[in-house]
Design an enzyme around this catalytic site. Structure first.
Site, PDB file in Angstrom:
ATOM      1  N   PHE A 214       2.710   6.962   1.851  1.00 22.56           N
ATOM      2  CA  PHE A 214       3.871   7.622   1.259  1.00 22.56           C
ATOM      3  C   PHE A 214       3.513   8.540   0.099  1.00 22.56           C
ATOM      4  O   PHE A 214       4.329   9.355  -0.328  1.00 22.56           O
ATOM      5  CB  PHE A 214       4.860   6.565   0.753  1.00 22.56           C
ATOM      6  CG  PHE A 214       5.104   5.453   1.728  1.00 22.56           C
ATOM      7  CD1 PHE A 214       5.917   5.641   2.834  1.00 22.56           C
ATOM      8  CD2 PHE A 214       4.516   4.207   1.553  1.00 22.56           C
ATOM      9  CE1 PHE A 214       6.136   4.613   3.743  1.00 22.56           C
ATOM     10  CE2 PHE A 214       4.732   3.178   2.453  1.00 22.56           C
ATOM     11  CZ  PHE A 214       5.543   3.382   3.553  1.00 22.56           C
TER      12      PHE A 214
ATOM     13  N   PRO B 270       0.815  -1.215   0.000  1.00 21.32           N
ATOM     14  CA  PRO B 270       0.000   0.000   0.000  1.00 21.32           C
ATOM     15  C   PRO B 270       0.851   1.270   0.000  1.00 21.32           C
ATOM     16  O   PRO B 270       1.821   1.386   0.749  1.00 21.32           O
ATOM     17  CB  PRO B 270      -0.811  -0.120   1.294  1.00 21.32           C
ATOM     18  CG  PRO B 270      -0.907  -1.592   1.528  1.00 21.32           C
ATOM     19  CD  PRO B 270       0.408  -2.153   1.057  1.00 21.32           C
ATOM     20  N   CYS B 271       0.454   2.230  -0.856  1.00 22.03           N
ATOM     21  CA  CYS B 271       1.258   3.446  -1.019  1.00 22.03           C
ATOM     22  C   CYS B 271       0.665   4.660  -0.315  1.00 22.03           C
ATOM     23  O   CYS B 271       1.267   5.728  -0.310  1.00 22.03           O
ATOM     24  CB  CYS B 271       1.426   3.756  -2.505  1.00 22.03           C
ATOM     25  SG  CYS B 271      -0.128   4.200  -3.331  1.00 22.03           S
ATOM     26  N   GLN B 272      -0.534   4.525   0.286  1.00 19.72           N
ATOM     27  CA  GLN B 272      -1.202   5.699   0.847  1.00 19.72           C
ATOM     28  C   GLN B 272      -0.360   6.423   1.889  1.00 19.72           C
ATOM     29  O   GLN B 272      -0.443   7.650   2.030  1.00 19.72           O
ATOM     30  CB  GLN B 272      -2.545   5.298   1.468  1.00 19.72           C
ATOM     31  CG  GLN B 272      -3.570   4.793   0.479  1.00 19.72           C
ATOM     32  CD  GLN B 272      -3.534   3.286   0.347  1.00 19.72           C
ATOM     33  OE1 GLN B 272      -2.471   2.679   0.478  1.00 19.72           O
ATOM     34  NE2 GLN B 272      -4.679   2.673   0.076  1.00 19.72           N
TER      35      GLN B 272
END
Length: 205
Positions: free
Chosen positions: A98, A94-96
Site C-alpha cells: 500500500f 505489512p505496508c509494502q
C-alpha cells in the site's frame, strides 16, 4: 534517556513485531509485551535478545506466520491468551502493498512501481488475518497501524467493513473504533510539556 515511562503493566500481544519498534513504544506507555509474533528469524533473534522474558512466536521454534490462523491461535491459547483477553493487541500489518514510498524505490515504468494492494497474496491481506485474531480473542483494546496509502488502495472499504461488521457487530458493539492519520513529525514537534499528562499531546496535536 529523558522519556517518561509509564508503569501500568497492562499485558499486550504484539503482532508483526519486526525488530520491536512498536513494542518499545507500548512499553514506554506502560504496557507489558508478554508475547510477540514475527516470521523473520533475524528479527526474532533480536526480539529474544532484547526481551528475554517475552515469548517470541517465530523461527526457529515456530513459523510465526500470521496467516496460519489456527496454528498461531493454538500457541496463544497454550500460553494463557484466552477469549476476552484482559489486555491489548497491537500490530502493523505489512505496508509494502500500500505504501507510496516503497514503490518509489522502483522504476516508475516497471511493474514493481504499481501498488498491488489486496492483490498481493503474500502480504496484502494479512490485515484481515489480524482482524480474525481480534475476533477470536476479544482483547480489551487493539491497535492496527499502517500507512495512509492503505485507504487509497481500499476503494470498496473492505477494511472498514471488516472492522465495523465483523468486529463491532459480532462482538455486541463492545469496541469504539477510532481512525487516525498521524504525522509523526507533528507528534515529535508537539510532544507534551507535562510528561505526566499523556492527554496533553492529543489536545495540542
Amino acid at each position: 534517556d529523558d522519556v517518561h515511562k509509564y508503569r501500568d503493566n497492562i499485558p499486550a500481544v504484539s503482532f508483526f513485531s519486526g525488530a520491536g519498534g512498536l513494542d518499545i513504544g507500548f512499553r514506554y506507555a506502560g504496557f507489558n509485551n508478554i508475547i510477540g509474533i514475527e516470521h523473520t528469524e533475524l528479527f526474532c533473534d533480536t526480539l529474544r535478545r532484547n526481551n528475554p522474558d517475552q515469548l517470541v512466536i517465530g523461527p526457529p521454534f515456530y513459523s510465526g506466520d500470521i496467516s496460519k490462523r489456527e496454528e498461531i491461535a493454538d500457541i496463544l491459547r497454550a500460553n494463557g491468551i484466552e477469549e476476552n483477553f484482559n489486555g491489548v493487541f497491537h500490530g502493523g500489518p505489512p505496508c509494502q502493498s500500500f505504501s507510496i514510498a516503497a514503490n518509489q524505490r522502483f522504476n516508475k515504468d516497471g511493474e514493481n512501481f504499481k501498488r498491488t494492494g489486496f492483490e498481493d497474496v503474500e502480504k496484502g491481506t494479512l490485515i484481515f488475518d489480524y482482524i480474525w485474531y481480534i475476533q477470536q480473542f476479544r482483547p480489551l483494546a487493539f491497535l492496527i497501524e499502517n500507512v495512509s496509502g492503505i485507504i487509497e488502495c481500499d476503494p470498496k472499504d473492505r477494511i472498514a467493513e471488516a472492522l465495523n461488521n465483523e468486529i463491532s457487530n459480532n462482538l455486541n458493539n463492545n469496541y469504539h473504533l477510532i481512525y487516525l492519520i498521524l504525522n509523526k513529525y507533528k507528534i515529535i514537534e508537539n510532544k507534551p510539556e507535562n510528561k505526566n499528562d499523556p492527554n496533553e499531546l492529543r489536545q495540542r496535536g
